[in-house]
Design a protein around this motif. Structure first.
Motif, short mmCIF file in Angstrom:
data_model
loop_
_atom_site.label_atom_id
_atom_site.label_comp_id
_atom_site.label_asym_id
_atom_site.label_seq_id
_atom_site.Cartn_x
_atom_site.Cartn_y
_atom_site.Cartn_z
N ILE A 119 0.84 -1.21 0.00
CA ILE A 119 0.00 0.00 0.00
C ILE A 119 0.88 1.26 0.00
N GLU A 120 1.94 1.21 0.78
CA GLU A 120 2.89 2.33 0.79
C GLU A 120 3.39 2.64 -0.62
N ALA A 121 3.79 1.57 -1.32
CA ALA A 121 4.31 1.75 -2.68
C ALA A 121 3.25 2.36 -3.58
N LEU A 122 2.03 1.83 -3.49
CA LEU A 122 0.95 2.33 -4.35
C LEU A 122 0.66 3.80 -4.04
N LEU A 123 0.65 4.14 -2.75
CA LEU A 123 0.33 5.52 -2.38
C LEU A 123 1.42 6.50 -2.80
N LEU A 124 2.66 6.01 -2.83
CA LEU A 124 3.72 6.90 -3.29
C LEU A 124 3.57 7.17 -4.79
N ALA A 125 3.23 6.10 -5.52
CA ALA A 125 3.26 6.21 -6.98
C ALA A 125 1.96 6.74 -7.58
N THR A 126 0.90 6.78 -6.80
CA THR A 126 -0.39 7.15 -7.39
C THR A 126 -0.41 8.61 -7.84
N ASP A 127 -1.18 8.81 -8.88
CA ASP A 127 -1.27 10.10 -9.53
C ASP A 127 -2.30 11.02 -8.88
N GLY A 128 -3.10 10.46 -8.00
CA GLY A 128 -4.15 11.23 -7.34
C GLY A 128 -4.68 10.37 -6.21
N PRO A 129 -5.71 10.81 -5.52
CA PRO A 129 -6.24 9.99 -4.42
C PRO A 129 -6.59 8.57 -4.93
#
Lengths: 191, 265, 191
Positions: free
Chosen positions: C10-20
Motif C-alpha cells: 500500500i505504501e508503494a501504491l500511495l507513493l506512486a499514485t497520480d491522485g487519491p
C-alpha cells in the motif's frame, strides 16, 4: 531545528519534490538544521526507508535523493498504472552500454562495435534524454561525441558513473584471456 | 499513436530476427550454438549458415539490409582468402596474419558490450521496476504560482524545433491532400487569429514583423484579412490621430476556435 | 499476503499514485490480501503517517487515500517550489516549439509530429504556465487546442508571437509541409 523535526521536514520535501532533490538544496531549504543534524536525519531516513518490509525506499541518485517504490512491488504499481513495462530494446541497451562505458564516443565508433547503423537508436536514446552530445572530436569532419546524461543516472538509480556495473571476475577473466590470446596471435601469426 | 520502430534493424527484418540486433550478434549466436572456438572459427560452416539465415530474410535489399550483406561479403572474402594458397609473388610470410583476426577482435569486443548491456539492464529501472512519486507540483502551484524556470533562450526553442524538423525530413510517407494555396490561406487566418488572441488589437505591420516578406505572403495575408472581415471575425480601422496606421481588431471572443473550424472552399 | 507485505504494498501504491487512490481500487490491486488484512494494514498506516513528528500524512479524500505533506511544513515545501529553477527537458522543449510555431494545435497533432505520447510533457508545460488550452477543435471528440501563454513570451523575452525567429528556407519548407500534413489530417479527421 531538532532531529525529529528535521527528519519530518525532509520527508515532506521528498514527497513533494518534482524529481530527485539535490542534497545541497536540502541544506538550503532547512537553514535552521545544523549540518550534523542533517547528516543524522539522513542516516535515519536511509535506514528507515529501506528493506523488503517497506514499500518506499530512499535512494541516492547522482548526489540527489528521491523516494522510490520498492522494486518488489513493480507489478502491483504497474497494474495501478495499467501500463506495460517500458523496456529499452536490446539494440538501445547495447548502444547505451557502449556510450556509458566508452564515453565520449562517436557514432562511427559505436557502429564499429555493433556492426549496424546506430543513428536511429542514438536518436531514440537522446529523445529519452539518456545520452547527449557532449562535444566534437577534433578529427576529420569533427564528428559529434556522445556521453550519458544526468537522467541516465537517475534512470538506472546510479550515484555516479563509477557505480556502473562491472563484469564479474570470471567474465572479466575470460575476456582478458581472449584478448591476450588475440594479441599474441596478432603478433606472431598462427601456426 | 505510432511508436517509432528502432531504425537500426529494418522493420521487415525485425519481424524475422527478433533475437539478433545485428550481424555480429547473429555470428556470436552461431558460434555459441555449435560450441565453436572463437579463435578457430570454421569459416566455411559459419559462412554457409550465415548466408542461409540472410537468405531466409523475407525482404532484403541493399537499402534495408546493407549491414547484413556487408558481413556476408566479409565472410566470403575471408573464406576465399583462406582457401587460396599463399601468394608467392608477395613478401607475405606463409604464416601471415590470420584473415579471421579482425573479425575475432570485433566479436570479442561486441561480446563485452553485450555483457555490459545485460548487466545494465538488470538494474532496477525507473518506470519499469521502480516508480517515483508523480509530480505534485499542481497541488502547490495554486499557492505559489508556476515554478521558476532555468533560463532558456529563444535559440534553444528554435534548436528544438529544428530537431523535430530534421527528424521529419527523412520521413517518406507524407500525404498532401489539399492544395497549397488553400492551406496557406487557412494557415494565415490561424496565424492572425493566434496573434489576436493575446492582443485584441494589432497594427497591420505586426502581421509582418520578423517574417520573410514575400509577394505570396503579403497577398495571402490580404486575402486572409478580407476573408476574416467577411466572416465578421475582425474589424479593420485606422487610428484617428495617426491616420497611416491600419489596425486590425478582434470582434469575436473565441477567434482561434472559430478560425480553426473554418471551411474554406 | 501477510500484514507486513500488505502495508508495504500500500505504501508503494500511495507513493506512486497520480491522485487519491480509492479504497476499492486498493482491494482490486491487492487481491491476495484479505479484507481483514487490508483493514489492519490501513489502520496501521493511518497511525503511522500522522502527527507532528511526521512529514508525510495519510489523508482520506472522500473514499480515497492519499499521502500529503504535513501542513506544518508547507512554508518549507513552498520555498522549494519558489526557488528551484526548473530546467525544461528536451522533450518539453520540443513540444513547446511545436506548440509555439504551430498553434493552435491538438495533442494528437503534437504526437503525430513527435511520434510519442505527449500527455505528460503537455501537463508539465501547462504546470509551468507556458502553454494553455485555448479552445476546442470543431471535430470528432472536440479535442483541446493548445497555444502558448503570456508567460511563454515573457520567458523567452518576446513581445509577441510575430517575434518568433524565422527558420531558414529549407526548415521553413519542412515545417510548412508538416503543417500541410497536419492540417490535412485536421480537416479529414484523425485516426
Amino acid at each position: 531545528m531538532n532531529l525529529q523535526t528535521t527528519i519530518a521536514a525532509i520527508e515532506a520535501l521528498l514527497l513533494a519534490t518534482d524529481g530527485p532533490l539535490p542534497q545541497l538544496r536540502l541544506a538550503d531549504l532547512l537553514p535552521d538544521a545544523t549540518p550534523h543534524t542533517l547528516d543524522e536525519a539522513l542516516t535515519h531516513l536511509h535506514a528507515h526507508y529501506a528493506g523488503a518490509e517497506r514499500g518506499i525506499h530512499l535512494v541516492h541518485v547522482a548526489d540527489a535523493l528521491q523516494f522510490r517504490t520498492n522494486p518488489a512491488f513493480a507489478p502491483t504499481v504497474r497494474a495501478m498504472y495499467e501500463s506495460k513495462p517500458v523496456r529499452l530494446s536490446r539494440p538501445a541497451m547495447e548502444t547505451l552500454a557502449i556510450v556509458a562505458y566508452r564515453q565520449p564516443v562517436t557514432r562511427a565508433q559505436i557502429e564499429e562495435v555493433r556492426g549496424v547503423d546506430s543513428s536511429g537508436v542514438l536518436r531514440t536514446l537522446s529523445d529519452h534524454a539518456l545520452v547527449e552530445v557532449i562535444g566534437r572530436l577534433d578529427d576529420l569532419g569533427k564528428p559529434l561525441l556522445y556521453g550519458t546524461t544526468g537522467r541516465f543516472l537517475e534512470f538506472f538509480g546510479l550515484h555516479g558513473l563509477t557505480e556502473l556495473p562491472t563484469l564479474d571476475e570470471s567474465e572479466a577473466d575470460t575476456l582478458h584471456q581472449m584478448k591476450l590470446r588475440l594479441d599474441a596471435e596478432g603478433d606472431h601469426g598462427e601456426e | 499513436m505510432k511508436i517509432a520502430q528502432p531504425r537500426q534493424v529494418p522493420h521487415e527484418l525485425q519481424l524475422d530476427l527478433p533475437a539478433f540486433s545485428g550481424p555480429i550478434d547473429l555470428l556470436l549466436e552461431l558460434i555459441r550454438k555449435h560450441e565453436l572456438d572463437i579463435f578457430d572459427i570454421p569459416i566455411a560452416l559459419i559462412t554457409t549458415e550465415y548466408l542461409a539465415y540472410v537468405d531466409a530474410m523475407p525482404t532484403l535489399d541493399l537499402q534495408t539490409g546493407g549491414e547484413w550483406l556487408e558481413m556476408a561479403a566479409t565472410l566470403v572474402h575471408i573464406k576465399s582468402k583462406m582457401l587460396l594458397p599463399p601468394d608467392p609473388t608477395t613478401e607475405e610470410e606463409p604464416d601471415g596474419p590470420d584473415p579471421r583476426e579482425e573479425l575475432v577482435q570485433r566479436l570479442i569486443e561486441y561480446q563485452m558490450y553485450k555483457l555490459m548491456a545485460e548487466k545494465l539492464d538488470d538494474r532496477p529501472q525507473l518506470a519499469r521496476d521502480v516508480f517515483a512519486a508523480p509530480s505534485r507540483a499542481a497541488q502547490y502551484l495554486l499557492d505559489v504560482g508556476p515554478p521558476t524556470l532555468r533560463e532558456a533562450t529563444i535559440e534553444d526553442l528554435v534548436k528544438a524545433l529544428q530537431r523535430v524538423i530534421q527528424r521529419h525530413e527523412n520521413k517518406p510517407n507524407w500525404v498532401y491532400e489539399i492544395t497549397r494555396e488553400k492551406l496557406t490561406l487557412r494557415h494565415l487566418i490561424l496565424e492572425i487569429a493566434a496573434l489576436l488572441r493575446d492582443t485584441p488589437r494589432l497594427p497591420f505591420e505586426a502581421l509582418f514583423e520578423n517574417t520573410e516578406l514575400s509577394r505570396h505572403r503579403v497577398v495571402t495575408t490580404f486575402l486572409a484579412l478580407l476573408e476574416m472581415t467577411r466572416l465578421k471575425m475582425i474589424k479593420l480601422f485606422q487610428a484617428r490621430l495617426t491616420e497611416d496606421v491600419l489596425y486590425i481588431e478582434r470582434s469575436v471572443i473565441d477567434i482561434v476556435e472559430i478560425s480553426q473550424s473554418l471551411e474554406l472552399q
